[in-house]
Design a protein around this motif. Sequence first.
Motif, PDB file in Angstrom:
ATOM      1  N   PRO A  19      40.758  41.286  33.600  1.00  0.00           N
ATOM      2  CA  PRO A  19      40.611  39.880  33.070  1.00  0.00           C
ATOM      3  C   PRO A  19      41.623  39.106  33.744  1.00  0.00           C
ATOM      4  CG  PRO A  19      40.887  41.804  31.380  1.00  0.00           C
ATOM      5  CD  PRO A  19      40.918  42.383  32.719  1.00  0.00           C
ATOM      6  N   TYR A  62      36.254  37.505  34.956  1.00  0.00           N
ATOM      7  CA  TYR A  62      36.721  38.714  35.178  1.00  0.00           C
ATOM      8  C   TYR A  62      36.822  38.833  36.814  1.00  0.00           C
ATOM      9  CZ  TYR A  62      36.456  40.229  30.466  1.00  0.00           C
ATOM     10  OH  TYR A  62      36.520  40.362  29.033  1.00  0.00           O
ATOM     11  N   ASN A 104      47.221  42.130  36.605  1.00  0.00           N
ATOM     12  CA  ASN A 104      45.907  42.487  36.947  1.00  0.00           C
ATOM     13  C   ASN A 104      45.790  42.909  38.608  1.00  0.00           C
ATOM     14  OD1 ASN A 104      46.187  40.240  38.115  1.00  0.00           O
ATOM     15  ND2 ASN A 104      44.584  38.911  36.977  1.00  0.00           N
TER      16      ASN A 104
END
Length: 518
Positions: free
Chosen positions: A239, A190, A245
């Motif tokens: 993630p 992560y 992201n």
Amino acid sequence: MKKTMKQHSFASRLNSLALVFGITLAFASCANEEIAQNSNGKDYDVSLTTFSTGDPATRTSMESNGTFYWESGDKIWVKDDNGAWQQSSNAPTEKTAYFKFKVPGKFTKDNTYKVYYPGKNGNQDQVSIVANQSQAEPNTTAHFGTAGDCGMADAAWSNAKNGFAFTLDHKAAYLLFLPRTSNTILQGCYLTKVEVNSDNDITSTYTLNPTTGELTGTGTGKQIIVSTGGSGTYANGFPLSAATNGAYVVIKPGTHILKIRYWLKDVATGIEGTITKTLPSATYDQNKYYNITANLDVRVYDGDHYYMWDAQEQYWKGHEWSLGGSQPTLSQGLTGATTSNDYAKSNADSRYYNESFTYGADNKATHTSCKDLPNVNEMTWYVAKGEPRWDADELWTTMGRLYKGGMWFKKKANISGYNPNTAVDGNDWRTDIVSGNIGSISYTLPSAADAGNYFYLPALGAYVSGQLHNVGNVGRYWLSSAPTRYRNNAYILYFGSGILFVGATDRTTGLWAEALFE
């Protein structure tokens, strides 16, 4: 290791976001829309003047579908006819597409007034671009207002209902980080934060200057960290395996060299560390965002470069872990760590160390494994004058496992006086009986401006009698020299978080031997 940076204007390049997020942007026309203040369209307080905005390209946050909003708590500032600063008396209570700000004071002298939006941490024309920013979910910019987003506008009289209308012109620059990885070990990690380091100031308090139309002032803050993650799905961060992201950072516009440290966490093992990328000098303009993509592929060390000193074959030749052999892959003390007896025991084995030795002579390595490594004189320069810097967080992998810990050294081209024939103390250590702790360790990482002058060595540990030791804690590297009086020893570089020296060890030890030095 591919890195890409693209720049975009908030006002003119929003369509390019569709490529980033794989969606179609849809903006609703707002020219004829309004937010009702009361039933008859007039303000409750006639002493307040309306400053209205509805341009979707100029609001203070942006969602991944390209729609901009004003956020709860946003306020504007305007100087009234008496030159007094006036802050809007109202603010949105939730995310909204349009808003009519109500401003106290007298506004009858001019047809246009300068509107200031200093962000939620600013005041009047003073803007605070903060060093610690936070983003709870990927691909949102709801944090812009608190991070340091800011702007100015000329508000012109529209009509009695809408008052003075304005279109905000943003004055900060914006970085959009889009990390990706094809590394299977990292795909379960992560992104917990992005650390942006600059060669000059990118965070401080600045002034919205109506004359120049820019942020003015110079600060001292050269680092911004945006923490990524909040609750639920993003409790551990963003993630890394996700297709979207994106993490946004607000910075001061200007020309900067940026060193980016992506912080990743392997939740399964608890290891959290960094992958460092340095971007060359570039100009980051106001009112533009820059896509910064990076392939986060950590340094990979295969486990096949451990040797006895100057051996013809590597320590585990014929027993490699990658081929299902008995080579131990876990350092002592870890669950599952093993010891193997399948290492060389005599000179009948090509994996055995080079036994050549002449008393009083320069005992040089002759085989491919060690002959091209730095000699002992050269290593004294790295240790004493290479400004060694311990990095407890830089991530790397070996033998299928994630580790961190290593040392940054200056490249020899950047070490004044570097000489392979004379050690830093003026002696020739290849024939003199001298060695020892000659360097000191810094725990300050190379700056953004200086990062390109360094190279990195991981703490790869060593094999001792068939067992792996101290991976992630200690680096032990063979040199091409052996002491002039000790038959069974050879010179090494030895370092850890609190220790650094050039010394010697038994030639049977399995140490890393590879041309990683620059």
